[in-house]
Design an enzyme around this catalytic site. Structure first.
Site, mmCIF file in Angstrom:
data_model
loop_
_atom_site.group_PDB
_atom_site.id
_atom_site.type_symbol
_atom_site.label_atom_id
_atom_site.label_comp_id
_atom_site.label_asym_id
_atom_site.label_seq_id
_atom_site.Cartn_x
_atom_site.Cartn_y
_atom_site.Cartn_z
ATOM 1 N N TYR A 33 0.842 -1.204 0.000
ATOM 2 C CA TYR A 33 0.000 0.000 0.000
ATOM 3 C C TYR A 33 0.865 1.237 0.000
ATOM 4 O O TYR A 33 2.073 1.190 0.236
ATOM 5 C CB TYR A 33 -0.918 0.010 1.222
ATOM 6 C CG TYR A 33 -0.228 0.375 2.516
ATOM 7 C CD1 TYR A 33 -0.314 1.669 3.040
ATOM 8 C CD2 TYR A 33 0.514 -0.569 3.226
ATOM 9 C CE1 TYR A 33 0.319 2.004 4.226
ATOM 10 C CE2 TYR A 33 1.148 -0.239 4.399
ATOM 11 C CZ TYR A 33 1.050 1.044 4.908
ATOM 12 O OH TYR A 33 1.683 1.380 6.074
ATOM 13 N N LYS A 144 6.539 -1.910 1.958
ATOM 14 C CA LYS A 144 5.337 -1.319 2.573
ATOM 15 C C LYS A 144 4.164 -2.285 2.405
ATOM 16 O O LYS A 144 3.271 -2.089 1.577
ATOM 17 C CB LYS A 144 5.044 0.051 1.954
ATOM 18 C CG LYS A 144 4.171 0.955 2.825
ATOM 19 C CD LYS A 144 4.162 2.359 2.261
ATOM 20 C CE LYS A 144 3.232 3.295 3.028
ATOM 21 N NZ LYS A 144 3.694 3.586 4.395
ATOM 22 N N GLU A 176 12.505 2.909 13.733
ATOM 23 C CA GLU A 176 11.532 3.918 13.304
ATOM 24 C C GLU A 176 10.366 3.894 14.268
ATOM 25 O O GLU A 176 10.442 3.262 15.325
ATOM 26 C CB GLU A 176 11.087 3.650 11.861
ATOM 27 C CG GLU A 176 10.517 2.265 11.627
ATOM 28 C CD GLU A 176 10.244 1.981 10.154
ATOM 29 O OE1 GLU A 176 10.241 2.921 9.345
ATOM 30 O OE2 GLU A 176 10.022 0.809 9.815
ATOM 31 N N LEU A 200 11.275 1.604 6.769
ATOM 32 C CA LEU A 200 10.659 1.980 5.507
ATOM 33 C C LEU A 200 11.266 3.306 5.047
ATOM 34 O O LEU A 200 11.341 4.252 5.839
ATOM 35 C CB LEU A 200 9.148 2.157 5.670
ATOM 36 C CG LEU A 200 8.398 2.489 4.384
ATOM 37 C CD1 LEU A 200 8.307 1.256 3.492
ATOM 38 C CD2 LEU A 200 7.022 3.050 4.689
#
Length: 283
Positions: A33, A144, A176, A200
């Site tokens: 996505y 992702k 993250e 990411l």
């Protein structure tokens, strides 16, 4: 329309849209996505987001449902159909529709979902409270994908603690956040984790690095520790809706606040970029 949903050519409101139960996203989260925000019915950095979803799909051996240019035209058209000019635009590509089986279906026919609804980016003057949590995700965080249960649990921890985000770490290395990138400012240097398989590569993160270089702010793309984060001059959270917001508290302890002028340079430059690229061009 107040909002819009698209599925393989069918268009309806989000509330009215239905999806086949055999879409592989239902069984396996077998898809990828991306998302961005719109202003004046213009999706921000759309080409970069499309490039990323195609990279993610390729890494999972999911075929592209259409050419990139076609996807761009479709997404822009759907955004124009929603009444509100400021929207969250979300889309995903799944491997297809087939009876449940772990191996790929024989028919190579991916499904494309799109949703868009009224939503605005966060105020750049907001201050964030964060918490920390061990990063227990798998080793493909650079893709992702729809497989986000660890991220959901991390986001829920933040909600239960009255925080805005959860910072993830593997041992002492900060990776993250649950749904953001996290970076630090220390001694005038913008430091952020490298784009390896543990994070990411955020579009906003990349834009901020570009802004730093354009403004003479040194950049260091090496991993940092929990201790370095707690001692940083600023702790900076970034995502598609978060244009470099500072944290003021992590795990109940005060952090940052020692380089507000430098952070403001980054924030103001980012906001200018966003406003410029989402302003209709004359003619």
């Amino acid at each position: 329309m107040e909002n819009i949903a698209y599925y393989n050519g069918k268009i309806a409101s989000i509330e009215e849209m239905t999806i086949p139960i055999n879409d592989r996203s239902s069984y396996f989260g077998d898809g990828v996505y991306d998302a961005t925000y719109t202003r004046n019915h213009i999706p921000f950095a759309l080409e970069e987001h499309i490039d990323r979803i195609y990279r993610s799909a390729a890494m999972l051996k999911i075929s592209a449902p259409m050419l990139k240019d076609e996807m761009g035209r479709l997404l822009r058209e759907l955004v124009r159909r929603v009444d509100c000019p400021e929207q969250m635009l979300y889309w995903q590509v799944t491997r297809g529709t087939a009876m449940r089986a772990h191996a790929f279906p024989k028919e190579d026919k991916p499904n494309l979902w799109v949703l868009s609804w009224p939503c605005s980016v966060k105020d750049i003057h907001a201050k964030l409270k964060l918490c920390t949590m061990e990063d227990t995700r798998y080793l493909h965080c650079n893709i992702k994908t729809l497989n986000l249960i660890p991220n959901v649990l991390a986001a829920q921890k933040a909600a239960e603690l009255g925080c805005d985000e959860t910072v993830l770490h593997r041992g002492n290395r900060v990776t993250e956040c649950a749904h953001s990138n996290v970076s630090i400012l220390k001694d005038g240097v913008f430091r952020t984790a490298p784009t390896d398989n543990l994070i990411l590569p955020g579009i906003t993160r990349g834009h901020i690095l570009q802004i730093c270089r354009e403004n003479g702010i040194p950049v260091d793309e090496t991993a940092f520790t929990l201790e370095e984060m707690m001692q940083a001059d600023e702790v900076v959270v970034s995502a598609s809706s978060v244009f470099g917001l500072p944290a003021v508290e992590i795990d109940g302890k005060p952090v940052g606040g020692r380089a507000p002028e430098l952070l403001e340079v980054i924030q103001q430059a980012y906001m200018k970029k966003f406003l410029t690229e989402t302003t209709p061009q004359a003619g």
